[in-house]
Motif scaffolding. Structure first.
Motif, PDB file in Angstrom:
ATOM      1  N   PHE A  37       0.814  -1.226   0.000  1.00 24.74           N
ATOM      2  CA  PHE A  37       0.000   0.000   0.000  1.00 24.74           C
ATOM      3  C   PHE A  37       0.840   1.266   0.000  1.00 24.74           C
ATOM      4  O   PHE A  37       0.373   2.313   0.428  1.00 24.74           O
ATOM      5  CB  PHE A  37      -0.956  -0.008   1.201  1.00 24.74           C
ATOM      6  N   SER A  38       2.086   1.180  -0.431  1.00 28.67           N
ATOM      7  CA  SER A  38       2.944   2.362  -0.338  1.00 28.67           C
ATOM      8  C   SER A  38       3.469   2.832  -1.687  1.00 28.67           C
ATOM      9  O   SER A  38       4.411   3.607  -1.759  1.00 28.67           O
ATOM     10  CB  SER A  38       4.118   2.069   0.594  1.00 28.67           C
ATOM     11  N   ASP A  39       2.841   2.336  -2.770  1.00 30.16           N
ATOM     12  CA  ASP A  39       3.353   2.675  -4.097  1.00 30.16           C
ATOM     13  C   ASP A  39       2.921   4.067  -4.553  1.00 30.16           C
ATOM     14  O   ASP A  39       3.559   4.663  -5.405  1.00 30.16           O
ATOM     15  CB  ASP A  39       2.850   1.625  -5.103  1.00 30.16           C
ATOM     16  N   PHE A  40       1.829   4.556  -3.980  1.00 29.34           N
ATOM     17  CA  PHE A  40       1.280   5.836  -4.422  1.00 29.34           C
ATOM     18  C   PHE A  40       1.181   6.774  -3.225  1.00 29.34           C
ATOM     19  O   PHE A  40       0.175   6.777  -2.521  1.00 29.34           O
ATOM     20  CB  PHE A  40      -0.105   5.622  -5.050  1.00 29.34           C
ATOM     21  N   PRO A  41       2.246   7.524  -2.983  1.00 31.78           N
ATOM     22  CA  PRO A  41       2.305   8.357  -1.780  1.00 31.78           C
ATOM     23  C   PRO A  41       1.037   9.204  -1.613  1.00 31.78           C
ATOM     24  O   PRO A  41       0.536   9.784  -2.572  1.00 31.78           O
ATOM     25  CB  PRO A  41       3.525   9.250  -2.026  1.00 31.78           C
ATOM     26  N   GLY A  42       0.537   9.217  -0.381  1.00 28.18           N
ATOM     27  CA  GLY A  42      -0.639  10.035  -0.095  1.00 28.18           C
ATOM     28  C   GLY A  42      -1.950   9.358  -0.450  1.00 28.18           C
ATOM     29  O   GLY A  42      -3.019   9.884  -0.154  1.00 28.18           O
ATOM     30  N   LYS A  43      -1.863   8.200  -1.124  1.00 26.32           N
ATOM     31  CA  LYS A  43      -3.105   7.491  -1.465  1.00 26.32           C
ATOM     32  C   LYS A  43      -2.997   6.064  -0.967  1.00 26.32           C
ATOM     33  O   LYS A  43      -1.982   5.408  -1.195  1.00 26.32           O
ATOM     34  CB  LYS A  43      -3.308   7.468  -2.984  1.00 26.32           C
ATOM     35  N   LEU A  44      -4.030   5.608  -0.318  1.00 25.72           N
ATOM     36  CA  LEU A  44      -4.019   4.236   0.162  1.00 25.72           C
ATOM     37  C   LEU A  44      -4.582   3.328  -0.934  1.00 25.72           C
ATOM     38  O   LEU A  44      -5.790   3.207  -1.101  1.00 25.72           O
ATOM     39  CB  LEU A  44      -4.864   4.122   1.439  1.00 25.72           C
ATOM     40  N   LEU A  45      -3.669   2.745  -1.710  1.00 23.52           N
ATOM     41  CA  LEU A  45      -4.070   1.875  -2.807  1.00 23.52           C
ATOM     42  C   LEU A  45      -3.188   0.638  -2.809  1.00 23.52           C
ATOM     43  O   LEU A  45      -1.983   0.722  -2.567  1.00 23.52           O
ATOM     44  CB  LEU A  45      -3.889   2.597  -4.145  1.00 23.52           C
ATOM     45  N   TYR A  46      -3.808  -0.505  -3.087  1.00 24.24           N
ATOM     46  CA  TYR A  46      -3.051  -1.757  -3.191  1.00 24.24           C
ATOM     47  C   TYR A  46      -2.428  -1.816  -4.579  1.00 24.24           C
ATOM     48  O   TYR A  46      -3.127  -1.726  -5.592  1.00 24.24           O
ATOM     49  CB  TYR A  46      -3.998  -2.948  -2.992  1.00 24.24           C
ATOM     50  N   SER A  47      -1.107  -1.945  -4.624  1.00 26.49           N
ATOM     51  CA  SER A  47      -0.458  -2.071  -5.926  1.00 26.49           C
ATOM     52  C   SER A  47      -0.298  -3.536  -6.291  1.00 26.49           C
ATOM     53  O   SER A  47       0.143  -4.347  -5.477  1.00 26.49           O
ATOM     54  CB  SER A  47       0.916  -1.401  -5.912  1.00 26.49           C
TER      55      SER A  47
END
Ligand code: ATP
Ligand code: MG
Length: 631
Positions: free
Chosen positions: A468-478
């Motif tokens: 969940f840390s691939d898109f800073p500032g957004k909580l998204l599963y990569s």
């Protein structure tokens, strides 16, 4: 709007009602109070307060209606055995197995590591663990001791279950010495080892006081009945480590209720398997596909499942089609690698069998190239559905759902986002969404749907950090996969994010180049990696396996073939994507699950250490690569 698009939208916008309906597909010992607890993102708890059990749903609940129907058919072309177990017989076997391991003190929440060949006892053991509420962790049988040891230390099992040996192409692989060595290497070894002695390893020697003989204990517990342990929906059912294609394997933890519901629903909407019918999944219990669609999925659905021990080409390349015909399988599930293997064989093998029972063939695990997709589609004359998922998700992320709407297959695409998945395609780390035809990273807006991993075993922080840390500032599963969507909503997978290379400022997926090269008529298989280049940043380099080797048997013909392949890339993608060289080999390095070890290939091409290779299928492939690189 199409029926499926509607269905998908409802799963996202009317989530609770949608999943309440789907949850009726399984038995609940106690009904759930809430569909979802998402008070601690990104950790999702599905069907809160509900109590259920995977083994009950896979076996017990069918006894009244289908006790005499075959539940599991074991077919081994290694030992030339075929043995069928009805639901009632499976119930007996699993109760016996559960009694044996319960007598060793295994209970709710305890881990049990399985290192097993494809024999019925592997499925019995998994179901027995589930019955007791114990957490199984299946490690692919045949993995090196060191890989097994790291998984032991991560899961810290109370018990390890194995067999004396596995068989592959007529060759015995002695498991027990591998297990002995793994236990020697492990810091947290299990106290006991339960061994199913098949009588293959003539030098088999039990370790006194540690090793238990399954046959002997089975006699003692012959008629044992073990009550089901009801688990709260979010209690763990199992741990499974990812393939390790891109690095250190992660212990994917799965819940109980969410997983059961996801599987039950996928059997209906995606696989279209009906109770009483037969499903043939060609995978191994050591992989997620084996967990979901050899063992739990088809049994939860009341189907007959086939457990096949053997190669797709032995005694001949018709064996899988013979199994389909003999058992009138309606659903088949395999991998692109396996189909490419069969494609190299005489197609007459397929024509020999009556495959009219088959409704769909599903393929997953790695990119399905268009020529292979077309070939198998034309040969089978039923929809061949490429679908995309990960160990982490436990069931498909992208697929067609013929149970909702007839499949309109588009070659090269695994279809649409599966219901329950709020899938995004993100252009870059800023989280901006890609438009149609624009490349992006596939991400899932949490909560992840039922069935998906709930955390990394023993390491919540790693779960968040890794996924969940691939898109800073957004909580998204990569997903760490790269894709593109067309105007009709079909998504195409372009490769893993670390396979995207940068050639003179252009971002190109190595998968795209491979796909282009596959279009050349003499190419059987190809791998493309990016190699550091002082001028351009990176340059693609191709390793190709040809169908007809006589076309590359002289230096001149080889150079000619290389030129032709480059011309194909030029015409399909432009000269910017043209590989610097095409090197010919007869074998590509793959994991045992058939995945290309691109990272190792790239390391070798850049003169670096190829890294952890314990999961490699055939080390000879590396020698070939080294040889080709020297030339
Ligand atoms: P690790 O995560 O440890 O590196 P892995 O990703 O190979 O290992 P799996 O979970 O077995 O472990 O594989 C999932 C991956 O396989 C996906 O992320 C994707 O890259 C690839 N994959 C699966 N199905 C498809 C498909 N239909 N088309 C293209 N790629 C696929
Ligand atoms: Mg992965």
């Amino acid at each position: 709007m199409g029926a499926y698009a509607d269905f998908h939208r409802r799963s996202i916008t009317d989530r609770d009602a949608f999943w309440t309906e789907e949850a009726r597909r399984i038995d609940w010992h106690r009904p759930f109070d809430r569909v979802l607890d998402y008070s601690n993102p990104p950790f999702a708890k599905w069907f809160v307060g509900g109590q259920t059990n995977l083994c009950h749903n896979a076996i017990d609940r069918h006894l009244a209606t289908r006790g005499e129907q075959p539940a599991l058919v074991y077919i081994s072309t290694e030992t030339n055995t075929e043995k069928s177990y009805t639901y009632r017989e499976l119930h007996t076997e699993v109760n016996r197995f559960a009694a044996i391991i319960a007598a060793q003190g295994v209970g709710r929440g305890d881990r049990v590591l399985l290192y097993m060949p494809m024999i019925p006892e592997a499925a019995f053991a998994m179901l027995a663990c589930a019955r007791l509420g114990a957490v199984h962790s299946v490690v692919f049988g045949g993995f090196a001791s060191a890989s097994c040891a790291t998984r032991i230390d991560d899961a810290r099992p109370k018990l390890l279950i194995t067999a004396d040996a596995g068989l592959r192409g007529g060759r015995a692989i002695h498991y027990k010495p591998l297990v002995d060595e793994a236990i020697r290497l492990a810091k947290y070894p299990p106290q006991k080892v339960l061994v199913v002695n098949r009588g293959i390893d003539k030098d088999f020697k039990p370790v006194p006081g540690r090793d238990l003989d399954y046959a002997e204990l089975a006699r003692q517990h012959a008629t044992a009945q073990v009550p089901v342990t009801w688990l709260e929906s979010s209690e763990p059912s199992y741990i499974l480590y990812t393939s390790g294609t891109t690095g250190k394997p992660k212990g994917v933890q799965r819940d109980t209720g969410g997983y059961a519901v996801a599987l039950a629903s996928s059997m209906e909407h995606i696989y279209c398997g009906k109770p009483g019918e037969t499903m043939f999944t060609t995978s191994d219990v050591g992989w997620v596909v084996g967990h979901s669609y050899i063992v739990y999925g088809p049994l939860i659905q009341g189907m007959t499942t086939i457990l096949y021990e053997g190669l797709p080409t032995r005694p001949d390349a018709g064996i899988w089609w013979k199994i389909v015909a003999d058992h009138k399988a309606t659903v088949m599930f395999s991998s692109p690698t396996a189909i490419r293997v069969l494609k190299k064989q005489d197609p007459a093998y397929m024509a020999k069998y009556d495959l009219s029972s088959l409704r769909h063939l599903f393929l997953a695990g790695e990119p399905l190239d268009e020529p292979t997709h077309r070939w198998i589609h034309d040969a089978l004359k039923v929809p061949v559905i490429d679908h995309y998922w990960q160990t982490e998700t436990g069931w498909p992320i992208l697929s067609l759902a013929p149970g909702i709407e007839p499949a309109r297959v588009k070659y090269g695409s695994p279809g649409f986002p599966v219901y329950g998945y709020d899938l995004r395609l993100l252009r870059g780390p800023d989280g901006a969404e890609a438009t149609d035809q624009e490349k992006g990273v596939l991400a899932i807006a949490p909560p992840l749907p039922p069935g998906c991993m709930t955390t990394v075993w023993g390491d919540d922080e790693r779960f968040v950090k890794t996924y969940f840390s691939d898109f800073p500032g957004k909580l998204l599963y990569s997903t760490f996969d790269w894709g593109v969507r067309d105007q009709e909503g079909y998504t195409f997978i372009l490769g893993r994010t670390d396979d995207v290379i940068n050639v003179a400022g252009h971002r190109i997926g190595t998968r795209e180049i491979e796909e282009a090269i596959q279009a050349h008529s003499n190419i059987a298989e190809v791998a493309v990696v990016g190699v550091a280049d002082p001028l351009k940043g990176q340059m693609p380099l191709a390793f190709a396996v040809v169908k007809d080797a006589s076309k590359i048997d002289t230096d001149a013909s080889r150079a000619q073939q290389e030129k032709e392949i480059m011309a194909v890339v030029d015409s399909q993608l432009g000269a910017i994507a043209r590989p610097s060289r095409v090197l010919f080999v007869t074998l590509l390095p793959k994991t045992r699950s058939g995945k290309l070890l691109r990272r190792s290939l790239q390391a070798l091409a850049e003169g670096r250490d190829p890294g952890d290779l314990t999961t490699i299928e055939d080390p000879a492939a590396l020698e070939q690569i080294r040889g080709a690189l020297k030339s």
